[in-house]
Design a protein around this motif. Structure first.
Motif, PDB file in Angstrom:
ATOM      1  N   GLY A   1     -52.149 -57.519 -38.888  1.00 59.37           N
ATOM      2  CA  GLY A   1     -51.515 -56.019 -39.072  1.00 59.37           C
ATOM      3  C   GLY A   1     -52.218 -55.542 -40.576  1.00 59.37           C
ATOM      4  O   GLY A   1     -52.454 -54.554 -40.751  1.00 59.37           O
ATOM      5  N   ALA A   2     -52.058 -56.402 -41.749  1.00 58.96           N
ATOM      6  CA  ALA A   2     -52.402 -55.948 -43.040  1.00 58.96           C
ATOM      7  C   ALA A   2     -53.990 -55.794 -43.039  1.00 58.96           C
ATOM      8  O   ALA A   2     -54.527 -54.838 -43.687  1.00 58.96           O
TER       9      ALA A   2
ATOM     10  N   GLU B   1     -54.542 -52.276 -41.575  1.00 63.06           N
ATOM     11  CA  GLU B   1     -54.088 -51.137 -42.296  1.00 63.06           C
ATOM     12  C   GLU B   1     -55.042 -51.154 -43.308  1.00 63.06           C
ATOM     13  O   GLU B   1     -55.376 -49.926 -44.025  1.00 63.06           O
ATOM     14  N   GLU B   2     -55.574 -52.232 -44.062  1.00 62.89           N
ATOM     15  CA  GLU B   2     -56.314 -51.828 -45.225  1.00 62.89           C
ATOM     16  C   GLU B   2     -57.864 -51.972 -44.976  1.00 62.89           C
ATOM     17  O   GLU B   2     -58.645 -51.021 -45.764  1.00 62.89           O
TER      18      GLU B   2
ATOM     19  N   ARG C   1     -55.513 -49.151 -32.238  1.00 63.39           N
ATOM     20  CA  ARG C   1     -55.268 -48.311 -33.267  1.00 63.39           C
ATOM     21  C   ARG C   1     -54.456 -47.101 -32.599  1.00 63.39           C
ATOM     22  O   ARG C   1     -54.702 -46.558 -31.533  1.00 63.39           O
ATOM     23  N   ASP C   2     -53.832 -46.119 -33.563  1.00 63.78           N
ATOM     24  CA  ASP C   2     -53.140 -44.954 -32.997  1.00 63.78           C
ATOM     25  C   ASP C   2     -54.056 -44.017 -32.942  1.00 63.78           C
ATOM     26  O   ASP C   2     -54.968 -43.855 -33.548  1.00 63.78           O
TER      27      ASP C   2
END
Length: 324
Positions: free
Chosen positions: A92-93, A96-97, A323-324
Protein backbone atom coordinates in the motif's frame (compact mmCIF):
# COMPACT_ATOMS: atom_id res chain seq x y z
CA UNK A 1 8.26 9.17 -21.92
CA UNK A 2 8.47 5.40 -22.08
CA UNK A 3 5.92 2.70 -21.31
CA UNK A 4 5.10 1.83 -17.68
CA UNK A 5 8.18 0.57 -15.92
CA UNK A 6 9.31 -1.50 -12.98
CA UNK A 7 11.27 -1.03 -9.80
CA UNK A 8 13.62 -3.78 -8.56
CA UNK A 9 15.25 -3.72 -5.12
CA UNK A 10 17.81 -5.85 -3.30
CA UNK A 11 17.78 -5.15 0.45
CA UNK A 12 20.70 -6.78 2.25
CA UNK A 13 23.26 -6.40 4.96
CA UNK A 14 24.95 -3.39 3.37
CA UNK A 15 21.83 -1.44 2.39
CA UNK A 16 19.62 -1.18 -0.69
CA UNK A 17 20.49 -1.60 -4.35
CA UNK A 18 17.83 -0.23 -6.67
CA UNK A 19 17.19 -0.16 -10.41
CA UNK A 20 14.28 0.89 -12.60
CA UNK A 21 13.54 -0.21 -16.11
CA UNK A 22 11.05 -1.00 -18.84
CA UNK A 23 10.40 -4.61 -19.88
CA UNK A 24 12.39 -5.49 -22.98
CA UNK A 25 15.12 -2.93 -22.28
CA UNK A 26 18.22 -2.95 -20.10
CA UNK A 27 17.55 -1.61 -16.58
CA UNK A 28 19.17 1.52 -15.22
CA UNK A 29 22.53 1.59 -13.53
CA UNK A 30 21.94 0.65 -9.88
CA UNK A 31 21.82 3.20 -7.12
CA UNK A 32 22.54 2.19 -3.55
CA UNK A 33 21.95 3.32 -0.01
CA UNK A 34 24.63 2.83 2.60
CA UNK A 35 22.45 1.83 5.53
CA UNK A 36 20.88 -1.60 6.11
CA UNK A 37 17.15 -1.54 6.76
CA UNK A 38 16.47 -1.70 10.49
CA UNK A 39 14.76 -4.59 12.20
CA UNK A 40 12.80 -4.26 15.42
CA UNK A 41 9.91 -5.73 17.35
CA UNK A 42 7.80 -5.89 14.16
CA UNK A 43 10.61 -7.38 12.09
CA UNK A 44 11.94 -5.53 9.05
CA UNK A 45 10.93 -1.87 9.37
CA UNK A 46 8.82 -0.83 6.34
CA UNK A 47 9.06 2.88 7.20
CA UNK A 48 12.86 2.81 7.27
CA UNK A 49 12.92 0.90 3.99
CA UNK A 50 10.58 3.41 2.34
CA UNK A 51 12.56 6.39 3.63
CA UNK A 52 15.58 5.09 1.74
CA UNK A 53 13.84 3.59 -1.28
CA UNK A 54 11.43 6.31 -2.40
CA UNK A 55 14.04 9.04 -3.10
CA UNK A 56 16.24 6.55 -4.98
CA UNK A 57 13.32 5.27 -7.04
CA UNK A 58 12.11 8.75 -7.97
CA UNK A 59 15.60 9.89 -8.96
CA UNK A 60 16.23 6.80 -11.08
CA UNK A 61 12.83 7.04 -12.78
CA UNK A 62 13.45 10.68 -13.66
CA UNK A 63 16.92 9.92 -15.05
CA UNK A 64 15.64 6.98 -17.10
CA UNK A 65 12.57 8.82 -18.38
CA UNK A 66 10.23 6.25 -16.85
CA UNK A 67 7.06 8.17 -16.19
CA UNK A 68 5.16 5.44 -14.37
CA UNK A 69 6.35 2.62 -12.11
CA UNK A 70 3.66 0.00 -12.46
CA UNK A 71 5.49 -2.98 -10.90
CA UNK A 72 7.81 -3.28 -7.90
CA UNK A 73 9.84 -6.23 -6.64
CA UNK A 74 11.63 -6.04 -3.29
CA UNK A 75 13.95 -8.86 -2.29
CA UNK A 76 14.84 -8.56 1.39
CA UNK A 77 17.21 -10.39 3.69
CA UNK A 78 15.26 -11.87 6.59
CA UNK A 79 11.89 -11.62 4.82
CA UNK A 80 10.95 -15.24 5.44
CA UNK A 81 10.99 -14.86 9.23
CA UNK A 82 10.86 -11.07 9.74
CA UNK A 83 8.58 -9.91 6.93
CA UNK A 84 5.16 -9.55 8.59
CA UNK A 85 5.21 -5.74 8.67
CA UNK A 86 6.49 -5.55 5.10
CA UNK A 87 3.66 -7.78 3.87
CA UNK A 88 1.09 -5.73 5.76
CA UNK A 89 2.29 -2.23 4.90
CA UNK A 90 4.72 -2.05 2.01
CA UNK A 91 2.43 -2.75 -0.98
CA UNK A 92 0.00 0.00 0.00
CA UNK A 93 2.82 2.43 0.78
CA UNK A 94 4.47 1.79 -2.60
CA UNK A 95 1.14 2.41 -4.30
CA UNK A 96 0.69 5.69 -2.44
CA UNK A 97 4.24 6.97 -2.88
CA UNK A 98 5.12 5.71 -6.36
CA UNK A 99 1.83 4.67 -8.00
CA UNK A 100 2.80 1.01 -8.10
CA UNK A 101 -0.01 -1.48 -8.83
CA UNK A 102 1.73 -4.87 -8.78
CA UNK A 103 4.09 -5.76 -5.92
CA UNK A 104 6.19 -8.84 -5.24
CA UNK A 105 7.93 -9.10 -1.88
CA UNK A 106 10.52 -11.86 -1.83
CA UNK A 107 13.01 -13.50 0.44
CA UNK A 108 16.51 -12.65 -0.73
CA UNK A 109 17.04 -16.39 -1.18
CA UNK A 110 14.30 -16.33 -3.85
CA UNK A 111 15.85 -13.41 -5.73
CA UNK A 112 19.23 -15.13 -5.43
CA UNK A 113 17.66 -18.27 -6.92
CA UNK A 114 16.07 -16.43 -9.83
CA UNK A 115 19.23 -14.43 -10.44
CA UNK A 116 21.26 -17.63 -10.60
CA UNK A 117 18.93 -19.99 -12.47
CA UNK A 118 15.91 -18.04 -13.65
CA UNK A 119 12.41 -19.58 -13.39
CA UNK A 120 13.60 -23.17 -13.82
CA UNK A 121 13.43 -26.13 -11.42
CA UNK A 122 16.53 -26.95 -9.42
CA UNK A 123 18.49 -25.74 -6.42
CA UNK A 124 20.72 -22.80 -5.55
CA UNK A 125 23.28 -22.51 -2.77
CA UNK A 126 23.68 -18.91 -1.66
CA UNK A 127 26.75 -18.54 0.54
CA UNK A 128 28.60 -15.63 2.04
CA UNK A 129 28.85 -14.84 5.72
CA UNK A 130 25.76 -17.06 6.05
CA UNK A 131 24.36 -19.86 3.93
CA UNK A 132 20.97 -20.94 2.67
CA UNK A 133 19.84 -23.45 0.06
CA UNK A 134 16.67 -22.88 -1.94
CA UNK A 135 14.98 -25.21 -4.39
CA UNK A 136 11.77 -25.39 -6.36
CA UNK A 137 9.89 -27.65 -8.74
CA UNK A 138 7.89 -24.55 -9.77
CA UNK A 139 4.99 -25.78 -7.62
CA UNK A 140 6.47 -24.92 -4.21
CA UNK A 141 9.60 -23.53 -2.60
CA UNK A 142 11.89 -25.48 -0.30
CA UNK A 143 14.63 -23.99 1.85
CA UNK A 144 17.30 -25.49 4.08
CA UNK A 145 19.51 -23.85 6.70
CA UNK A 146 19.85 -20.08 6.76
CA UNK A 147 19.43 -20.25 10.56
CA UNK A 148 22.28 -17.88 11.42
CA UNK A 149 25.78 -18.48 12.73
CA UNK A 150 24.64 -19.63 16.19
CA UNK A 151 22.16 -22.26 15.01
CA UNK A 152 23.25 -23.19 11.50
CA UNK A 153 24.61 -21.61 8.33
CA UNK A 154 26.68 -24.80 8.10
CA UNK A 155 29.48 -24.48 5.58
CA UNK A 156 29.17 -20.69 5.42
CA UNK A 157 31.96 -18.15 5.74
CA UNK A 158 31.19 -17.74 9.43
CA UNK A 159 31.17 -21.53 9.89
CA UNK A 160 34.51 -21.97 8.10
CA UNK A 161 36.05 -19.07 10.00
CA UNK A 162 34.87 -20.34 13.36
CA UNK A 163 36.19 -23.85 12.63
CA UNK A 164 39.52 -22.34 11.63
CA UNK A 165 39.73 -20.28 14.81
CA UNK A 166 38.90 -23.34 16.90
CA UNK A 167 41.69 -25.31 15.19
CA UNK A 168 44.08 -22.46 15.92
CA UNK A 169 43.16 -22.42 19.61
CA UNK A 170 43.54 -26.20 19.76
CA UNK A 171 47.07 -25.77 18.50
CA UNK A 172 47.71 -23.05 21.09
CA UNK A 173 46.49 -25.41 23.85
CA UNK A 174 48.33 -28.44 22.51
CA UNK A 175 45.10 -30.38 21.92
CA UNK A 176 44.46 -32.85 19.12
CA UNK A 177 43.04 -31.38 15.92
CA UNK A 178 45.06 -28.19 16.14
CA UNK A 179 46.68 -26.36 13.23
CA UNK A 180 49.95 -24.49 13.66
CA UNK A 181 49.53 -22.67 10.30
CA UNK A 182 46.07 -21.44 11.33
CA UNK A 183 47.43 -20.36 14.72
CA UNK A 184 50.04 -18.27 12.92
CA UNK A 185 47.28 -16.72 10.80
CA UNK A 186 45.23 -15.90 13.92
CA UNK A 187 48.15 -14.14 15.54
CA UNK A 188 48.83 -12.20 12.34
CA UNK A 189 45.20 -11.14 11.85
CA UNK A 190 43.94 -10.73 15.43
CA UNK A 191 46.94 -10.66 17.75
CA UNK A 192 47.82 -13.06 20.57
CA UNK A 193 45.55 -16.11 20.63
CA UNK A 194 44.43 -15.67 24.28
CA UNK A 195 43.00 -12.25 23.39
CA UNK A 196 40.64 -13.71 20.76
CA UNK A 197 37.59 -14.32 23.02
CA UNK A 198 37.74 -10.77 24.33
CA UNK A 199 37.95 -9.41 20.79
CA UNK A 200 35.16 -11.59 19.41
CA UNK A 201 32.44 -12.11 22.01
CA UNK A 202 31.46 -8.45 22.61
CA UNK A 203 31.09 -7.74 18.88
CA UNK A 204 27.61 -7.30 17.43
CA UNK A 205 29.05 -8.32 14.05
CA UNK A 206 30.51 -11.60 15.24
CA UNK A 207 29.37 -13.49 12.15
CA UNK A 208 31.24 -11.11 9.87
CA UNK A 209 34.35 -11.29 12.04
CA UNK A 210 34.25 -15.07 11.95
CA UNK A 211 33.80 -15.01 8.18
CA UNK A 212 36.78 -12.70 7.78
CA UNK A 213 38.99 -15.65 8.76
CA UNK A 214 37.60 -18.00 6.08
CA UNK A 215 40.06 -16.79 3.38
CA UNK A 216 42.95 -17.67 5.70
CA UNK A 217 41.57 -21.19 6.07
CA UNK A 218 41.34 -21.51 2.28
CA UNK A 219 44.88 -20.17 1.85
CA UNK A 220 46.22 -22.81 4.28
CA UNK A 221 44.16 -25.69 2.87
CA UNK A 222 46.55 -26.82 0.10
CA UNK A 223 49.37 -27.49 2.59
CA UNK A 224 47.57 -27.95 5.94
CA UNK A 225 45.47 -31.12 6.45
CA UNK A 226 43.38 -29.51 9.19
CA UNK A 227 42.41 -26.52 7.03
CA UNK A 228 41.74 -28.81 4.10
CA UNK A 229 39.51 -30.95 6.30
CA UNK A 230 37.51 -27.89 7.35
CA UNK A 231 36.77 -27.02 3.73
CA UNK A 232 35.84 -30.61 2.90
CA UNK A 233 33.44 -30.61 5.85
CA UNK A 234 32.00 -27.28 4.66
CA UNK A 235 31.45 -28.81 1.22
CA UNK A 236 29.60 -31.75 2.78
CA UNK A 237 27.32 -29.42 4.72
CA UNK A 238 26.59 -27.38 1.59
CA UNK A 239 25.78 -30.45 -0.48
CA UNK A 240 23.49 -31.76 2.28
CA UNK A 241 21.51 -28.52 2.18
CA UNK A 242 21.33 -28.54 -1.62
CA UNK A 243 20.15 -32.16 -1.60
CA UNK A 244 17.46 -31.32 0.97
CA UNK A 245 15.82 -28.75 -1.33
CA UNK A 246 16.47 -30.04 -4.84
CA UNK A 247 13.55 -31.81 -6.52
CA UNK A 248 14.07 -35.55 -6.81
CA UNK A 249 13.18 -35.87 -10.49
CA UNK A 250 13.28 -33.98 -13.74
CA UNK A 251 15.77 -32.01 -15.81
CA UNK A 252 17.32 -30.00 -12.98
CA UNK A 253 20.13 -27.54 -12.48
CA UNK A 254 22.09 -26.55 -9.38
CA UNK A 255 24.04 -23.30 -9.12
CA UNK A 256 26.22 -21.49 -6.61
CA UNK A 257 25.94 -17.81 -5.81
CA UNK A 258 27.55 -15.51 -3.24
CA UNK A 259 30.94 -14.20 -2.27
CA UNK A 260 32.09 -17.30 -0.37
CA UNK A 261 32.78 -19.11 -3.61
CA UNK A 262 35.54 -16.60 -4.32
CA UNK A 263 37.61 -18.83 -2.01
CA UNK A 264 38.24 -20.81 -5.17
CA UNK A 265 39.35 -24.38 -5.76
CA UNK A 266 40.15 -25.33 -2.14
CA UNK A 267 36.37 -25.10 -1.54
CA UNK A 268 34.96 -25.60 -5.03
CA UNK A 269 36.77 -28.85 -5.81
CA UNK A 270 35.37 -30.81 -2.83
CA UNK A 271 31.98 -29.14 -3.30
CA UNK A 272 31.74 -30.27 -6.92
CA UNK A 273 32.50 -33.83 -5.81
CA UNK A 274 29.93 -33.73 -3.01
CA UNK A 275 27.22 -32.33 -5.28
CA UNK A 276 27.93 -34.96 -7.93
CA UNK A 277 27.61 -37.71 -5.30
CA UNK A 278 24.42 -36.39 -3.69
CA UNK A 279 22.69 -34.94 -6.76
CA UNK A 280 23.75 -37.08 -9.71
CA UNK A 281 20.54 -36.17 -11.54
CA UNK A 282 21.21 -32.40 -11.38
CA UNK A 283 23.54 -30.57 -13.74
CA UNK A 284 25.93 -28.10 -12.10
CA UNK A 285 25.80 -24.75 -13.93
CA UNK A 286 27.30 -21.30 -13.34
CA UNK A 287 25.05 -18.64 -11.85
CA UNK A 288 23.64 -16.21 -14.41
CA UNK A 289 23.45 -13.26 -12.02
CA UNK A 290 23.02 -12.01 -8.47
CA UNK A 291 19.93 -11.23 -6.34
CA UNK A 292 19.38 -7.85 -7.99
CA UNK A 293 19.32 -9.57 -11.38
CA UNK A 294 16.77 -11.94 -9.87
CA UNK A 295 14.58 -9.06 -8.72
CA UNK A 296 14.72 -7.59 -12.24
CA UNK A 297 13.74 -10.93 -13.78
CA UNK A 298 10.78 -11.32 -11.42
CA UNK A 299 9.71 -7.72 -12.15
CA UNK A 300 9.83 -8.14 -15.92
CA UNK A 301 7.94 -11.43 -15.81
CA UNK A 302 5.35 -10.02 -13.40
CA UNK A 303 4.84 -6.93 -15.57
CA UNK A 304 4.35 -9.14 -18.63
CA UNK A 305 1.91 -11.45 -16.83
CA UNK A 306 4.12 -14.52 -17.28
CA UNK A 307 5.47 -15.11 -13.78
CA UNK A 308 5.72 -18.88 -13.31
CA UNK A 309 7.22 -19.00 -9.84
CA UNK A 310 5.18 -20.32 -6.90
CA UNK A 311 3.74 -17.67 -4.61
CA UNK A 312 4.09 -18.37 -0.89
CA UNK A 313 3.63 -15.74 1.84
CA UNK A 314 7.07 -16.12 3.41
CA UNK A 315 8.99 -16.65 0.19
CA UNK A 316 7.30 -14.75 -2.66
CA UNK A 317 4.31 -12.61 -1.66
CA UNK A 318 2.31 -11.17 -4.58
CA UNK A 319 -0.11 -8.26 -4.34
CA UNK A 320 -2.13 -6.42 -6.98
CA UNK A 321 -3.72 -3.10 -6.04
CA UNK A 322 -6.61 -1.42 -7.81
CA UNK A 323 -6.32 2.33 -8.24
CA UNK A 324 -9.25 4.58 -7.46
Amino acid sequence: MTAPGFLAVDSGGSGLRVVVGVPGQAPSVPRASREPVRTGARGIDPVHLLDQLVPLARALAAEAGVGELDTAVVGAAGFASLGDALRAELPGALAEELGVRHVALAADAVTAYVGALGPRPGAVLAAGTGLIAVGTDLARWRRADGWGHLLGDCGSGAWIGRAGLEAALRAYDGRDGGSAPLLACVEEQFGPAPSLPGLLYPRSDRAAVLASFAPRVAACAPHDPVAGGILRAAARHMAESAAAVCPAEGALEVALTGGLFNLGEPLLAPLRRELADRLPHARQVPANGDPLHGAVRIATDLAAGRLSLPGEPTMLHLTSLVRD
